[in-house]
Write an enzyme that holds these catalytic residues in place. Sequence first.
Site, mmCIF file in Angstrom:
data_model
loop_
_atom_site.group_PDB
_atom_site.id
_atom_site.type_symbol
_atom_site.label_atom_id
_atom_site.label_comp_id
_atom_site.label_asym_id
_atom_site.label_seq_id
_atom_site.Cartn_x
_atom_site.Cartn_y
_atom_site.Cartn_z
ATOM 1 N N SER A 78 -15.765 -8.474 -2.231
ATOM 2 C CA SER A 78 -16.571 -8.881 -1.095
ATOM 3 C C SER A 78 -18.047 -8.540 -1.347
ATOM 4 C CB SER A 78 -16.007 -8.237 0.175
ATOM 5 O OG SER A 78 -16.535 -8.821 1.335
ATOM 6 N N ASP B 111 -8.684 -16.635 3.534
ATOM 7 C CA ASP B 111 -9.703 -15.625 3.822
ATOM 8 C C ASP B 111 -10.510 -16.012 5.064
ATOM 9 O OD1 ASP B 111 -11.907 -13.855 3.813
ATOM 10 O OD2 ASP B 111 -11.832 -13.683 1.634
ATOM 11 N N HIS C 13 -8.470 -11.750 3.345
ATOM 12 C CA HIS C 13 -9.583 -11.003 2.741
ATOM 13 C C HIS C 13 -9.042 -9.671 2.240
ATOM 14 C CE1 HIS C 13 -13.833 -10.620 1.945
ATOM 15 N NE2 HIS C 13 -13.897 -9.457 2.569
#
Length: 221
Positions: A116, A170, A202
């Site tokens: 991320s 996600d 995610h």
Amino acid sequence: MKTNAVIIEPSEAVTASVIWLHGLGASGHDFEPIVPELPKDITRHTRFIFPHAPKRPITINGGMVMPGWYDVLAMDLPTQEDVKGIQDSDQILRNYISQEIENGISAQRIVLAGFSQGGVIALHTGLRYPLAIAGIMALSTYLPLIDTVESESHEANRQTSIFLAHGQLDPVISVSHAQRTRTYLEKLNYNIEWHNYNNMEHSVCAEEVTDIGHWLSARLS
């Protein structure tokens, strides 16, 4: 340099390093449990470094202070970017690379990894770094400051393997951002290994950990 990181030393002499950055609001402990799941041909001689991000106010979270590599100004991530925050974290990552080189690890035996927000910094730094590194691993993430990549990228890492992986489900960073990253980097002739996971959100899944292990083995065995 003062080290603000979780560091896992291998059982044998260190010949390689993985510097792995966590996501927003997490810590260096986040990906620590993955190391025992990786192939022994990597972990027995590789130092894993999981830096802690500095704490900062995050705009989309109402200014709440939390660990973050940069501020998130809007949900449409690539349109409003915290340039200074990204550049500051770029310097943090470069300092960790320099420390490993000073410790006797060749740049060509160092992998930059991140999930991320951490993947954003790994991509940003890896593409611009002036010495060839072993690889860039960018998980559930996107390419930042895309308008500056072509002019600021360094030829040293033009052939470096880039592992891009994303979950189709996600809800935080849409897979479309990762696909745009892939398309753009392939257009610039970067060496992309692409993985997407149909049922992953995610996060990281077991299949992805297996793929990471294979990719790291090819880079660092």
